[in-house]
Motif scaffolding. Structure first.
Motif, short mmCIF file in Angstrom:
data_model
loop_
_atom_site.label_atom_id
_atom_site.label_comp_id
_atom_site.label_asym_id
_atom_site.label_seq_id
_atom_site.Cartn_x
_atom_site.Cartn_y
_atom_site.Cartn_z
N GLY A 1 0.82 -1.22 0.00
CA GLY A 1 0.00 0.00 0.00
C GLY A 1 0.84 1.25 0.00
N ALA A 2 1.92 1.27 0.79
CA ALA A 2 2.80 2.43 0.83
C ALA A 2 3.47 2.65 -0.52
CB ALA A 2 3.85 2.25 1.92
N LEU A 3 3.85 1.54 -1.16
CA LEU A 3 4.51 1.67 -2.46
C LEU A 3 3.53 2.17 -3.52
CD1 LEU A 3 7.14 1.32 -4.04
CD2 LEU A 3 6.42 -1.00 -4.57
N LEU A 4 2.31 1.68 -3.50
CA LEU A 4 1.31 2.13 -4.47
C LEU A 4 0.99 3.61 -4.28
CD1 LEU A 4 -1.05 -0.97 -4.54
CD2 LEU A 4 0.15 0.01 -6.51
N ALA A 5 0.95 4.06 -3.04
CA ALA A 5 0.71 5.49 -2.79
C ALA A 5 1.85 6.33 -3.36
CB ALA A 5 0.55 5.73 -1.29
N TRP A 6 3.07 5.83 -3.21
CA TRP A 6 4.23 6.53 -3.79
C TRP A 6 4.14 6.52 -5.32
CZ3 TRP A 6 7.96 4.31 -7.00
CH2 TRP A 6 9.06 5.11 -7.29
N TYR A 7 3.77 5.39 -5.90
CA TYR A 7 3.66 5.26 -7.35
C TYR A 7 2.60 6.21 -7.91
CZ TYR A 7 2.84 2.96 -11.88
OH TYR A 7 2.69 2.68 -13.21
N ASN B 1 24.60 4.65 -4.98
CA ASN B 1 24.06 5.80 -4.26
C ASN B 1 22.53 5.79 -4.17
OD1 ASN B 1 26.73 6.92 -4.02
ND2 ASN B 1 26.55 7.62 -6.14
N PRO B 2 21.94 4.74 -3.61
CA PRO B 2 20.49 4.72 -3.47
C PRO B 2 20.00 5.89 -2.63
CG PRO B 2 21.51 3.01 -2.12
CD PRO B 2 22.59 3.55 -3.02
N ALA B 3 18.87 6.47 -3.02
CA ALA B 3 18.32 7.64 -2.33
C ALA B 3 17.42 7.18 -1.19
CB ALA B 3 17.56 8.52 -3.32
N CYS B 4 18.01 6.57 -0.18
CA CYS B 4 17.24 5.97 0.91
C CYS B 4 16.38 7.00 1.65
CB CYS B 4 18.17 5.27 1.89
SG CYS B 4 19.13 3.91 1.17
N GLY B 5 16.83 8.24 1.70
CA GLY B 5 16.11 9.26 2.46
C GLY B 5 14.72 9.55 1.94
N ILE B 6 14.47 9.31 0.65
CA ILE B 6 13.15 9.60 0.08
C ILE B 6 12.43 8.33 -0.36
CG2 ILE B 6 13.75 11.95 -0.62
CD1 ILE B 6 14.20 10.89 -3.46
N CYS B 7 12.88 7.19 0.10
CA CYS B 7 12.29 5.91 -0.31
C CYS B 7 11.03 5.63 0.52
CB CYS B 7 13.29 4.78 -0.11
SG CYS B 7 12.63 3.15 -0.52
N PRO B 8 9.95 5.21 -0.12
CA PRO B 8 8.73 4.88 0.65
C PRO B 8 8.90 3.67 1.55
CG PRO B 8 8.50 4.23 -1.65
CD PRO B 8 9.76 5.03 -1.57
#
Length: 352
Positions: free
Chosen positions: A8-14, A202-209
């Motif tokens: 659900g969190a990933l779909l909201a981000w998508y 360099n994954p952008a972990c700070g903005i990852c859902p």
């Protein structure tokens, strides 16, 4: 966090960050009732195998402009399709593309099967493509695992087993997260996450859902995952390409056998590729060796292709291949390595 909460969190981000692609029906369009075109989904998935989105965009646009439906593609001439595919690589995909399109028309009335099992019955469609088309085009709850998804799963669960041995474990983890609701959007969301946020470097972990539940982020191991078994060095093979131009401007070309590397593609007559290629000129001529070689890397080996050129008279009779008039010859129809040879040979053959 439970699987349903993660998806659900990933779909909201998508819904906010979905990439726009010419083959994609975005989340807003889906909510408005627009359904994906299975033909465009299938075509894009075949093109994207081992190829980047950036490389595929122009090819996809050209294909769908020239052949807007699966029936149009099924009716196309083999040579035209192979020519449009030239440069995209992995040419067995183009041959299977035609076989599949023709099977869809001949056996299914021009309509793609809407299940993974039905799609697997078509020529050239394997488990990954069947799952992707079933999920994205028909919203079936099928697991879809590409390189991006493997990387996301390895980091989310801190899996240190190296690839390819880790594939079954990562697939099982991905399957557990695949939701019953909006599985097509979810499949594309995970791929988007890997392509834009959970990148190899360099994954952008700070903005990852999935920042908070990510086990590798908490362990500090995200940048080193997924681990991979070291590949063996690629061998180098040698070959010879013979580029001949007739006095009337025609070029001597041959279509390679359907089976094998560059199968079905136009190319210059040449030798076998190996450690010590033997001379194999397609006709008697005053062949001149160029100093430069056409260098190319395939999946399993590097190729160094010596290029020999010759002007030949109009009555020349080749043992292999045939002469193509200038008006019918498009260098863009050549696969990349043959186009490299052409670029080297052309200056020497511009004028008799």
């Amino acid at each position: 966090m439970r699987e349903t909460e993660l998806s659900g969190a990933l779909l909201a981000w998508y819904d906010r960050h979905a990439r726009e692609m010419p083959w994609r029906t975005g989340p807003a369009e889906r909510r408005a009732g627009l359904r994906p075109d299975p033909y465009r989904v299938w075509l894009s998935e075949v093109m994207l195998q081992q190829t980047t989105v950036a490389a595929v965009r122009d090819y996809f646009e050209r294909f769908t402009t020239r052949w807007p439906t699966v029936a149009d593609l099924a009716a196309a001439e083999d040579g035209d399709v192979m020519g449009e595919w030239a440069g995209l690589g992995y040419y067995a995909r183009a041959r299977n593309l035609l076989k599949c399109a023709r099977a869809v028309v001949a056996e299914h009335g021009g309509t793609f099967p809407d299940s993974r099992e039905g799609l697997l019955s078509l020529p050239g469609i394997g488990p990954y493509t069947a799952g992707a088309v079933a999920a994205i085009a028909f919203d079936r709850a099928e697991v879809v695992v590409d390189g991006n998804v493997e990387r996301v799963m390895a980091r989310l669960h801190d899996v240190h087993t190296p690839l390819p041995a880790a594939k079954p474990e990562l697939t099982a983890l991905a399957e557990a997260l695949t939701p019953a609701a909006r599985p097509g959007d979810y499949a594309q969301a995970v791929m988007d996450l890997g392509a834009t946020i959970c990148t190899p470097r360099n994954p952008a972990c700070g903005i990852c859902p999935w920042r908070d539940p990510c086990a590798a982020r908490m362990a500090g191991t995200a940048p080193e995952l997924p681990k991979k078994t070291p590949k063996k060095p690629k061998p180098t093979r040698l070959g010879i390409a013979y580029v001949a131009r007739r006095a009337d401007g025609a070029w001597l070309l041959e279509r390679r056998p359907d089976k094998g590397l560059l199968g079905g593609m136009l190319g210059w007559p040449g030798s076998d590729w190996g450690e010590a290629p033997q001379d194999a000129p397609p006709l008697q001529a005053d062949w001149q060796a160029l100093e430069a070689e056409a260098l190319h890397t395939f999946t399993h080996f590097h190729l160094r292709l010596a290029v020999r050129v010759a002007h030949v008279p109009e009555g020349a009779n080749p043992e292999r291949g045939s002469f193509l008039p200038p008006a019918a010859f498009r260098p863009s129809d050549l696969p990349t390595v043959m186009r490299k040879a052409f670029d080297l040979a052309r200056p020497a053959l511009e004028t008799p």
